[in-house]
Design a protein around this motif. Structure first.
Motif, PDB file in Angstrom:
ATOM      1  N   THR A   1      45.218  38.475  48.482  1.00 26.01           N
ATOM      2  CA  THR A   1      44.938  37.093  48.090  1.00 26.01           C
ATOM      3  C   THR A   1      43.591  37.020  47.373  1.00 26.01           C
ATOM      4  OG1 THR A   1      43.745  36.507  50.104  1.00 26.01           O
ATOM      5  CG2 THR A   1      46.157  36.290  50.151  1.00 26.01           C
ATOM      6  N   PRO A   2      43.383  35.987  46.572  1.00 28.16           N
ATOM      7  CA  PRO A   2      42.076  35.834  45.918  1.00 28.16           C
ATOM      8  C   PRO A   2      40.915  35.799  46.917  1.00 28.16           C
ATOM      9  CG  PRO A   2      43.678  34.372  44.909  1.00 28.16           C
ATOM     10  CD  PRO A   2      44.350  34.973  46.110  1.00 28.16           C
ATOM     11  N   ARG A   3      41.136  35.154  48.062  1.00 24.44           N
ATOM     12  CA  ARG A   3      40.071  35.048  49.059  1.00 24.44           C
ATOM     13  C   ARG A   3      39.745  36.408  49.661  1.00 24.44           C
ATOM     14  NH1 ARG A   3      39.256  32.072  54.296  1.00 24.44           N
ATOM     15  NH2 ARG A   3      37.429  30.766  53.934  1.00 24.44           N
ATOM     16  N   THR A   4      40.756  37.214  49.904  1.00 27.89           N
ATOM     17  CA  THR A   4      40.521  38.557  50.434  1.00 27.89           C
ATOM     18  C   THR A   4      39.737  39.397  49.437  1.00 27.89           C
ATOM     19  OG1 THR A   4      42.538  38.483  51.770  1.00 27.89           O
ATOM     20  CG2 THR A   4      41.627  40.649  51.297  1.00 27.89           C
TER      21      THR A   4
ATOM     22  N   VAL B   1      44.174  43.665  43.142  1.00 32.13           N
ATOM     23  CA  VAL B   1      44.693  42.578  42.311  1.00 32.13           C
ATOM     24  C   VAL B   1      44.871  41.338  43.189  1.00 32.13           C
ATOM     25  CG1 VAL B   1      46.524  41.858  40.747  1.00 32.13           C
ATOM     26  CG2 VAL B   1      45.949  44.299  40.956  1.00 32.13           C
ATOM     27  N   ASP B   2      44.286  40.225  42.795  1.00 27.83           N
ATOM     28  CA  ASP B   2      44.374  39.002  43.607  1.00 27.83           C
ATOM     29  C   ASP B   2      45.603  38.182  43.216  1.00 27.83           C
ATOM     30  OD1 ASP B   2      43.408  38.300  41.125  1.00 27.83           O
ATOM     31  OD2 ASP B   2      41.852  36.958  41.869  1.00 27.83           O
ATOM     32  N   SER B   3      46.773  38.740  43.474  1.00 26.92           N
ATOM     33  CA  SER B   3      48.028  38.154  42.997  1.00 26.92           C
ATOM     34  C   SER B   3      48.835  37.455  44.085  1.00 26.92           C
ATOM     35  CB  SER B   3      48.897  39.256  42.383  1.00 26.92           C
ATOM     36  OG  SER B   3      49.146  40.270  43.350  1.00 26.92           O
ATOM     37  N   LEU B   4      48.441  37.572  45.354  1.00 30.15           N
ATOM     38  CA  LEU B   4      49.231  36.984  46.427  1.00 30.15           C
ATOM     39  C   LEU B   4      48.825  35.537  46.697  1.00 30.15           C
ATOM     40  CD1 LEU B   4      49.469  39.892  49.028  1.00 30.15           C
ATOM     41  CD2 LEU B   4      50.983  39.360  47.121  1.00 30.15           C
ATOM     42  N   PRO B   5      49.746  34.715  47.174  1.00 29.23           N
ATOM     43  CA  PRO B   5      49.430  33.317  47.489  1.00 29.23           C
ATOM     44  C   PRO B   5      48.331  33.236  48.548  1.00 29.23           C
ATOM     45  CG  PRO B   5      51.801  33.665  47.488  1.00 29.23           C
ATOM     46  CD  PRO B   5      51.173  35.024  47.396  1.00 29.23           C
TER      47      PRO B   5
END
Length: 477
Positions: free
Chosen positions: A321-324, A385-389
């Motif tokens: 995720t983007p936050r991770t 890659v920050d591709s997950l919801p």
């Protein structure tokens, strides 16, 4: 100030507020209130804790801490496990907590209703407090289990009620743990309900912890959990000596929920109190931050299920995720001044290590492994890659692109270790425990095995002395 004098002062009974309700619950609840599953889980957490302490003595900075604690001296009340020195109970608990936290391998995940979880590391405080105070008080195994279960339950409830966000800036190993640990110490010391309320009020003056310790990859990351252990015992001792604290340190004005929580849910603290007992509900299979476990699990699966030669990997894509990605585990891996911390809180490092060894254990959080050229080559191939919801915080997808043009893919929806969704087996937990003891190098295998047998019948023990001896090298036979 007693409940009677508080009422006379126009404040109402000190036991009518939330902290008073909690204090009365802790004071009045006996071992008979617990179902067998709750007791069995507590025993597993103790076993896991001892394994982590056995390994943790080798971690960076810990010998210096032991030397410092020895210099402090004081009453010889409780033992520092593995080392065997006797210290005041609060300092013994602090040192044992530091060792337990060192490889980020201890139980985690504050449980609440419907098997929900909050980010937390409860046992790293409560187990060292329970062991140190029980040794000093000459408590029975039944007494220890009672205090530990009650303290873990309170800590879980506070973690859930706090709405804690791991990226908020604070570290709740130094906040909720301080209150739960105080309940453990107070119960073992036989404090009454009003003294327990006072102890919790004193403890709220000592809550602290910053997540900057982890972002900056410092050894201080393992101190909030340990300060909470030390302060828990001191708070109970002060209350026993007659010191008073705020009337409602949990839910009152300027109490814990008011001061430390942006969106608290106070009702969660007491809902089904005495009917459900919560605790850490994840036993970690890997020595690293839980936020790295989804990708680590995926890499272990790929390496296990495929005849994989890591030198044939061209690229490693890890979807998070983007936050991770923006969090501490998403940072580029740099060995830095505190290699163990750098490794334990890095998705890149743990993923590469998992592809090489199908696990991440304390022996991998070493300079020797970090400087391995094979690891360095894998690290150069990793791309996050920050591709997950955003909601998929404990999810990861990993793609391995190989030289022959093929691609291996897998996804982790629930990382291993959650006792409900993806539990470790008893054999796996014991394998972890014995591997930790072996890595530590000071606890004999037969002693580690006997300790498990004692913990399995802990409620039958009149004293903790036989168990403590097994984890004290100078007393081993």
């Amino acid at each position: 100030m007693t409940a009677q004098t508080s009422e006379a002062a126009g404040l109402g009974s000190s036991l009518e507020n939330m902290t008073g309700t909690v204090a009365r619950h802790v004071a009045d609840t006996s071992f008979e209130a617990f179902d067998p599953g709750t007791v069995a889980r507590a025993k597993i957490r103790i076993i896991d804790a001892l394994g982590n302490i056995a390994a943790g003595h080798r971690a960076q900075g810990n010998d210096a801490l032991v030397d410092l604690a020895r210099r402090w001296g004081g009453a010889q009340e409780s033992r520092v496990l593995v080392h065997g020195i006797r210290l005041p109970a609060h300092n013994a608990a602090m040192v044992n907590a530091v060792m337990m936290r060192s490889y980020d391998f201890e139980p985690i995940g504050a449980e609440y209703e419907d098997q929900t979880q909050s980010a937390a590391h409860i046992s790293g405080t409560t187990v060292p407090v329970a062991l140190a105070v029980a040794e000093r008080q000459r408590s029975s195994g039944r007494d220890l289990l009672t205090a530990l279960i009650l303290g873990d339950d309170l800590t879980s409830r506070l973690a859930a009620a706090s709405g804690f966000d791991v990226y908020s800036g604070q570290d709740n190993t130094g906040t909720v743990n301080g209150l739960g640990g105080t309940a453990v110490a107070a119960k073992l010391m036989g404090l009454d309900a009003d003294q327990i309320r006072n102890a919790l009020g004193i403890a709220v003056n000592q809550l602290s912890g910053t997540v900057a310790n982890i972002f900056d990859q410092t050894l201080a990351f393992k101190l909030p959990i340990a300060f909470a252990a030390r302060n828990s015992i001191v708070s109970a001792e002060l209350a026993q000596a007659g010191f008073t604290g705020p009337a409602d340190a949990i839910a009152g004005p300027h109490g814990f929920l008011d001061m430390y929580c942006s969106s608290p849910a106070p009702e969660m603290v007491t809902r089904r109190l005495g009917h459900a007992f919560y605790a850490d509900c994840v036993i970690k299979p890997w020595a690293s931050c839980r936020a790295s476990h989804p990708s680590l699990d995926a890499c272990v699966r790929l390496a296990t299920e495929n005849p994989l030669n890591v030198e044939e990997i061209e690229e490693i894509l890890i979807h998070v995720t983007p936050r991770t990605l923006k969090g501490f585990v998403g940072q580029p891996f740099v060995i830095g001044d505190c290699p163990e911390v750098s490794g334990a809180f890095s998705i890149r490092f743990t993923a590469a290590t998992a592809l090489m060894y199908r696990t991440v254990r304390p022996e991998h959080l070493t300079l020797e492994h970090m400087q391995d050229p094979r690891l360095q080559r894998l690290l150069d191939k990793i791309r996050l890659v920050d591709s997950l919801p955003p909601a998929e915080s404990l999810t990861a997808e990993v793609e391995l692109r190989l030289r022959d043009g093929s691609v291996l893919r897998t996804r982790t929806d629930v990382p291993k270790g959650d006792i409900y969704a993806s539990p470790m087996s008893e054999a796996e937990i014991l394998d972890k425990y014995h591997a930790n003891a072996q890595f530590g190098g000071r606890i004999l295998r037969r002693n580690a095995e006997e300790a498990v047998r004692l913990i399995q019948r802990l409620e039958e023990l009149d004293t903790l002395e036989p168990l403590i001896k097994l984890f004290t090298p100078d007393l081993q036979h």
